[in-house]
Design a protein around this motif. Sequence first.
Motif, PDB file in Angstrom:
ATOM      1  N   ILE A 226       0.843  -1.201   0.000  1.00  0.00           N
ATOM      2  CA  ILE A 226       0.000   0.000   0.000  1.00  0.00           C
ATOM      3  C   ILE A 226       0.876   1.247   0.000  1.00  0.00           C
ATOM      4  O   ILE A 226       0.650   2.186  -0.768  1.00  0.00           O
ATOM      5  CB  ILE A 226      -0.949  -0.011   1.213  1.00  0.00           C
ATOM      6  CG1 ILE A 226      -1.965  -1.154   1.097  1.00  0.00           C
ATOM      7  CG2 ILE A 226      -1.674   1.341   1.339  1.00  0.00           C
ATOM      8  CD1 ILE A 226      -2.775  -1.382   2.350  1.00  0.00           C
ATOM      9  N   GLU A 227       1.883   1.241   0.848  1.00  0.00           N
ATOM     10  CA  GLU A 227       2.779   2.402   0.945  1.00  0.00           C
ATOM     11  C   GLU A 227       3.514   2.650  -0.373  1.00  0.00           C
ATOM     12  O   GLU A 227       3.678   3.795  -0.804  1.00  0.00           O
ATOM     13  CB  GLU A 227       3.780   2.180   2.078  1.00  0.00           C
ATOM     14  CG  GLU A 227       4.725   3.356   2.286  1.00  0.00           C
ATOM     15  CD  GLU A 227       5.649   3.164   3.474  1.00  0.00           C
ATOM     16  OE1 GLU A 227       6.299   4.157   3.855  1.00  0.00           O
ATOM     17  OE2 GLU A 227       5.712   2.049   4.019  1.00  0.00           O
ATOM     18  N   ARG A 228       3.946   1.568  -1.017  1.00  0.00           N
ATOM     19  CA  ARG A 228       4.740   1.685  -2.255  1.00  0.00           C
ATOM     20  C   ARG A 228       3.871   1.736  -3.510  1.00  0.00           C
ATOM     21  O   ARG A 228       4.388   1.831  -4.621  1.00  0.00           O
ATOM     22  CB  ARG A 228       5.705   0.502  -2.350  1.00  0.00           C
ATOM     23  CG  ARG A 228       6.708   0.431  -1.216  1.00  0.00           C
ATOM     24  CD  ARG A 228       7.455  -0.899  -1.229  1.00  0.00           C
ATOM     25  NE  ARG A 228       8.364  -1.017  -0.098  1.00  0.00           N
ATOM     26  CZ  ARG A 228       9.045  -2.130   0.215  1.00  0.00           C
ATOM     27  NH1 ARG A 228       8.911  -3.214  -0.547  1.00  0.00           N
ATOM     28  NH2 ARG A 228       9.841  -2.163   1.253  1.00  0.00           N
ATOM     29  N   LYS A 229       2.547   1.629  -3.328  1.00  0.00           N
ATOM     30  CA  LYS A 229       1.613   1.585  -4.456  1.00  0.00           C
ATOM     31  C   LYS A 229       2.003   0.468  -5.426  1.00  0.00           C
ATOM     32  O   LYS A 229       2.003   0.640  -6.657  1.00  0.00           O
ATOM     33  CB  LYS A 229       1.572   2.935  -5.168  1.00  0.00           C
ATOM     34  CG  LYS A 229       1.110   4.066  -4.277  1.00  0.00           C
ATOM     35  CD  LYS A 229       1.095   5.399  -4.990  1.00  0.00           C
ATOM     36  CE  LYS A 229       0.619   6.518  -4.061  1.00  0.00           C
ATOM     37  NZ  LYS A 229       0.615   7.835  -4.713  1.00  0.00           N
ATOM     38  N   GLN A 230       2.282  -0.693  -4.846  1.00  0.00           N
ATOM     39  CA  GLN A 230       2.748  -1.860  -5.596  1.00  0.00           C
ATOM     40  C   GLN A 230       1.554  -2.710  -6.000  1.00  0.00           C
ATOM     41  O   GLN A 230       0.658  -2.949  -5.196  1.00  0.00           O
ATOM     42  CB  GLN A 230       3.700  -2.661  -4.706  1.00  0.00           C
ATOM     43  CG  GLN A 230       4.294  -3.915  -5.322  1.00  0.00           C
ATOM     44  CD  GLN A 230       5.276  -4.561  -4.364  1.00  0.00           C
ATOM     45  OE1 GLN A 230       6.106  -3.888  -3.752  1.00  0.00           O
ATOM     46  NE2 GLN A 230       5.171  -5.864  -4.215  1.00  0.00           N
ATOM     47  N   PHE A 231       1.529  -3.194  -7.232  1.00  0.00           N
ATOM     48  CA  PHE A 231       0.377  -3.962  -7.705  1.00  0.00           C
ATOM     49  C   PHE A 231       0.419  -5.406  -7.200  1.00  0.00           C
ATOM     50  O   PHE A 231      -0.437  -5.824  -6.438  1.00  0.00           O
ATOM     51  CB  PHE A 231       0.286  -3.937  -9.231  1.00  0.00           C
ATOM     52  CG  PHE A 231      -0.904  -4.716  -9.734  1.00  0.00           C
ATOM     53  CD1 PHE A 231      -2.186  -4.213  -9.578  1.00  0.00           C
ATOM     54  CD2 PHE A 231      -0.747  -5.957 -10.333  1.00  0.00           C
ATOM     55  CE1 PHE A 231      -3.295  -4.934 -10.003  1.00  0.00           C
ATOM     56  CE2 PHE A 231      -1.844  -6.681 -10.767  1.00  0.00           C
ATOM     57  CZ  PHE A 231      -3.125  -6.173 -10.604  1.00  0.00           C
ATOM     58  N   TYR A 232       1.399  -6.194  -7.634  1.00  0.00           N
ATOM     59  CA  TYR A 232       1.468  -7.589  -7.200  1.00  0.00           C
ATOM     60  C   TYR A 232       2.133  -7.687  -5.823  1.00  0.00           C
ATOM     61  O   TYR A 232       3.176  -7.096  -5.582  1.00  0.00           O
ATOM     62  CB  TYR A 232       2.293  -8.436  -8.178  1.00  0.00           C
ATOM     63  CG  TYR A 232       1.654  -8.643  -9.529  1.00  0.00           C
ATOM     64  CD1 TYR A 232       0.543  -9.470  -9.684  1.00  0.00           C
ATOM     65  CD2 TYR A 232       2.177  -8.017 -10.666  1.00  0.00           C
ATOM     66  CE1 TYR A 232      -0.040  -9.663 -10.939  1.00  0.00           C
ATOM     67  CE2 TYR A 232       1.607  -8.213 -11.914  1.00  0.00           C
ATOM     68  CZ  TYR A 232       0.500  -9.041 -12.039  1.00  0.00           C
ATOM     69  OH  TYR A 232      -0.066  -9.224 -13.281  1.00  0.00           O
ATOM     70  N   THR A 233       1.510  -8.473  -4.938  1.00  0.00           N
ATOM     71  CA  THR A 233       2.115  -8.784  -3.646  1.00  0.00           C
ATOM     72  C   THR A 233       2.194 -10.297  -3.529  1.00  0.00           C
ATOM     73  O   THR A 233       1.174 -10.973  -3.348  1.00  0.00           O
ATOM     74  CB  THR A 233       1.289  -8.211  -2.479  1.00  0.00           C
ATOM     75  OG1 THR A 233       1.182  -6.802  -2.631  1.00  0.00           O
ATOM     76  CG2 THR A 233       1.938  -8.522  -1.147  1.00  0.00           C
ATOM     77  N   LEU A 234       3.404 -10.833  -3.651  1.00  0.00           N
ATOM     78  CA  LEU A 234       3.650 -12.277  -3.561  1.00  0.00           C
ATOM     79  C   LEU A 234       4.599 -12.505  -2.389  1.00  0.00           C
ATOM     80  O   LEU A 234       5.824 -12.491  -2.559  1.00  0.00           O
ATOM     81  CB  LEU A 234       4.277 -12.810  -4.861  1.00  0.00           C
ATOM     82  CG  LEU A 234       3.356 -13.054  -6.064  1.00  0.00           C
ATOM     83  CD1 LEU A 234       2.750 -11.766  -6.579  1.00  0.00           C
ATOM     84  CD2 LEU A 234       4.130 -13.745  -7.186  1.00  0.00           C
ATOM     85  N   PRO A 235       4.063 -12.705  -1.196  1.00  0.00           N
ATOM     86  CA  PRO A 235       4.913 -12.723  -0.002  1.00  0.00           C
ATOM     87  C   PRO A 235       5.848 -13.926   0.095  1.00  0.00           C
ATOM     88  O   PRO A 235       6.923 -13.812   0.683  1.00  0.00           O
ATOM     89  CB  PRO A 235       3.893 -12.754   1.156  1.00  0.00           C
ATOM     90  CG  PRO A 235       2.596 -12.325   0.548  1.00  0.00           C
ATOM     91  CD  PRO A 235       2.639 -12.787  -0.860  1.00  0.00           C
ATOM     92  N   HIS A 236       5.448 -15.094  -0.448  1.00  0.00           N
ATOM     93  CA  HIS A 236       6.238 -16.319  -0.261  1.00  0.00           C
ATOM     94  C   HIS A 236       7.285 -16.470  -1.367  1.00  0.00           C
ATOM     95  O   HIS A 236       6.946 -16.411  -2.564  1.00  0.00           O
ATOM     96  CB  HIS A 236       5.336 -17.545  -0.268  1.00  0.00           C
ATOM     97  CG  HIS A 236       4.483 -17.669   0.956  1.00  0.00           C
ATOM     98  ND1 HIS A 236       3.277 -17.001   1.087  1.00  0.00           N
ATOM     99  CD2 HIS A 236       4.655 -18.385   2.095  1.00  0.00           C
ATOM    100  CE1 HIS A 236       2.743 -17.315   2.262  1.00  0.00           C
ATOM    101  NE2 HIS A 236       3.552 -18.135   2.887  1.00  0.00           N
ATOM    102  N   LYS A 237       8.532 -16.704  -0.973  1.00  0.00           N
ATOM    103  CA  LYS A 237       9.626 -16.843  -1.925  1.00  0.00           C
ATOM    104  C   LYS A 237       9.394 -17.997  -2.883  1.00  0.00           C
ATOM    105  O   LYS A 237       9.585 -17.865  -4.098  1.00  0.00           O
ATOM    106  CB  LYS A 237      10.951 -17.037  -1.181  1.00  0.00           C
ATOM    107  CG  LYS A 237      12.156 -17.155  -2.100  1.00  0.00           C
ATOM    108  CD  LYS A 237      13.436 -17.329  -1.301  1.00  0.00           C
ATOM    109  CE  LYS A 237      14.643 -17.484  -2.226  1.00  0.00           C
ATOM    110  NZ  LYS A 237      15.893 -17.680  -1.447  1.00  0.00           N
ATOM    111  N   GLN A 238       8.979 -19.165  -2.359  1.00  0.00           N
ATOM    112  CA  GLN A 238       8.749 -20.323  -3.218  1.00  0.00           C
ATOM    113  C   GLN A 238       7.623 -20.055  -4.216  1.00  0.00           C
ATOM    114  O   GLN A 238       7.666 -20.524  -5.348  1.00  0.00           O
ATOM    115  CB  GLN A 238       8.428 -21.553  -2.375  1.00  0.00           C
ATOM    116  CG  GLN A 238       9.631 -22.148  -1.648  1.00  0.00           C
ATOM    117  CD  GLN A 238      10.723 -22.575  -2.615  1.00  0.00           C
ATOM    118  OE1 GLN A 238      11.774 -21.934  -2.704  1.00  0.00           O
ATOM    119  NE2 GLN A 238      10.481 -23.640  -3.353  1.00  0.00           N
ATOM    120  N   GLY A 239       6.630 -19.305  -3.784  1.00  0.00           N
ATOM    121  CA  GLY A 239       5.548 -18.949  -4.684  1.00  0.00           C
ATOM    122  C   GLY A 239       6.037 -18.068  -5.823  1.00  0.00           C
ATOM    123  O   GLY A 239       5.638 -18.246  -6.982  1.00  0.00           O
TER     124      GLY A 239
END
Length: 268
Positions: A226-239
Motif C-alpha cells: 500500500i505504501e509503495r503503491k505496488q500492484f502484485y504482492t507475492l509474499p512467499h519466496k517459493q511462490g
Amino acid sequence: MQPQRIVITGGASGLGFALAQVAAKAGWKVCIVDRDTERGEAVIGSLQRLQPASLFLTADVTRISDLEEVAKQLDAQWQGVDVVVNNAGVAQVGKLSDTTLSDWQWIIDINLLGVVRGCKAFLPLLQRQQKGHIVNVASMAGLLDVPNMSSYNATKAAVVSLSETLQNELTADNIQVTVVCPSFFRTNLGDSMRSTVDGMDKKLDKLMASSKLNASDIAKSIMRSIERKQFYTLPHKQGRIAWYLKRFLPRNWYRSFLHKNIKKNDKS
C-alpha cells in the motif's frame, strides 16, 4: 506512512484480523467487516485498545446491499475511506469431475463476486474522493494451477484478472490497486473448506504448518505494498519462484517442476 482509514472484509479472523491489528498499531482507523457477528464482537475490543476509532460492522459479501450500507456508514463517520481490502474468501478442493455445480456457485459467489461487490460498493466513494486504494486478496492459486483445486484456482485467477483490469480502469481516478497472492500459511481457511478429497483437512494443516510466514507477516507485506503503491504482492519466496518458472519456462518444463513438488509435499 501517514495514518489512513481502512476497511477489511473477512476482518474478524485470519489474515483480515492480522491486517487490522497491524494497521491499528500504525494508528490507522480500522473497520473490520464480517458476517460472523459473534466473532467480530469478541475481537473488536482488542483492536480498540490499539486504536479507539476501530469499528466492527456486520455484513455478508454475498449481499451488495450490506456492503453499500458499510460504505454509507463509513462515509458518515469517517468522511471517507482510504483503503478497501476485499479479503473474505472460502476454499473448495476436489477434481472437476467430483465438484458439484452448487459448490462452484458457492465459491464463485464469495471468492469472485464478493470481491466484485466490495469494489462496486466502495467505488462511488473512492471516485468522488479522487483517491484511494483497493486491495484484493487472491492467492498463488490464482497464478499457478495446482491439481484438484479447479474451482478455487479459477476464482482466484479471476480476482487477479479483475484487479489487473481495475488498475487500468481506475488510473484516471487516482485509485491504486493491489492484488495479494500468498501461498499456504496458518489461517482459518479450513474452517469453511469443502472437499471431496479424503484426508484433505490433515494435508492442509500440514501445508499451513510448513509455511515460514504467518498471517502477521503477510499483513505487513500488504501494508508495504500500500505504501509503495505496488500492484502484485507475492509474499512467499517459493511462490514467486514457481510463478517466474510458469511465466518464463516452456509449459512442459513448468509442469514437471510443479508435479515433482506436489509429490514431494505428499511424501513429507
